[in-house]
Design a protein around this motif. Sequence first.
Motif, PDB file in Angstrom:
ATOM      1  N   VAL A   1       0.852  -1.198   0.078  1.00 21.64           N
ATOM      2  CA  VAL A   1      -0.015  -0.071   0.012  1.00 21.64           C
ATOM      3  C   VAL A   1       0.795   1.287   0.171  1.00 21.64           C
ATOM      4  O   VAL A   1       1.922   1.339   0.601  1.00 21.64           O
ATOM      5  CB  VAL A   1      -0.740  -0.088   1.166  1.00 21.64           C
ATOM      6  N   ASP A   2       0.369   2.416  -0.662  1.00 16.51           N
ATOM      7  CA  ASP A   2       1.179   3.535  -0.601  1.00 16.51           C
ATOM      8  C   ASP A   2       0.413   4.233   0.515  1.00 16.51           C
ATOM      9  O   ASP A   2      -0.751   4.504   0.488  1.00 16.51           O
ATOM     10  CB  ASP A   2       0.883   4.439  -1.876  1.00 16.51           C
ATOM     11  N   VAL A   3       1.437   4.981   1.335  1.00 15.64           N
ATOM     12  CA  VAL A   3       0.916   5.726   2.463  1.00 15.64           C
ATOM     13  C   VAL A   3       1.125   7.111   2.104  1.00 15.64           C
ATOM     14  O   VAL A   3       1.961   7.676   1.608  1.00 15.64           O
ATOM     15  CB  VAL A   3       1.782   5.342   3.784  1.00 15.64           C
ATOM     16  N   VAL A   4      -0.121   7.899   2.485  1.00 17.48           N
ATOM     17  CA  VAL A   4      -0.121   9.334   2.099  1.00 17.48           C
ATOM     18  C   VAL A   4      -0.345   9.961   3.756  1.00 17.48           C
ATOM     19  O   VAL A   4      -1.442   9.653   4.180  1.00 17.48           O
ATOM     20  CB  VAL A   4      -1.281   9.539   1.231  1.00 17.48           C
ATOM     21  N   ASN A   5       0.290  10.809   3.977  1.00 18.91           N
ATOM     22  CA  ASN A   5       0.110  11.478   5.178  1.00 18.91           C
ATOM     23  C   ASN A   5      -0.372  12.802   4.790  1.00 18.91           C
ATOM     24  O   ASN A   5       0.180  13.670   4.136  1.00 18.91           O
ATOM     25  CB  ASN A   5       1.385  11.827   5.812  1.00 18.91           C
TER      26      ASN A   5
END
Length: 162
Positions: free
Chosen positions: A153-157
């Motif tokens: 999964v790509d994590v976006v803050n």
Amino acid sequence: MPADLLDVSVDVMRPHGLIGNEGLALWLGSSDGNQARVTHLVALRGGGFHASPVQLRLSWNAMSRLTDLADELGTYLVGQIHSHPGRFVDLSDVDRKYGIRCQDFLSVVCPHYAQRTVSGLEECGVHLFDGGGYRRLGTAEVARRIEISAATVDVVNLEVPA
């Protein structure tokens, strides 16, 4: 679901649980026919996200920013995971009344305020919005309907305004 989605979600929720609050991770993705695919996990930060022991709140501005992000990524809000205290993995009355009420939206509940490692979805409550309300999926239905992929999964803050 990406293979690391549950672990990364627990990591995002854990700091909130450490201080006795519910935690939240949002899942963005896309669909191909009748199958949704989670591609991004959104970790919320800022004044538009408020966590407390029994409730999570997002401001209208936070929801607007989340919508903008989804548009930028070519995704939509597929589901979310949030944590509850103890072993309680059902949806609360607040979750049912004020949560996202959209057909096929996935709402997962992680026990113990995400303070323990979760080895799989069978330790969580997996709920699907279906036909005007949420229903909890049984273990067999979770196994049949949710596939774990080798993807990560790509994590976006995401900083969300009040």
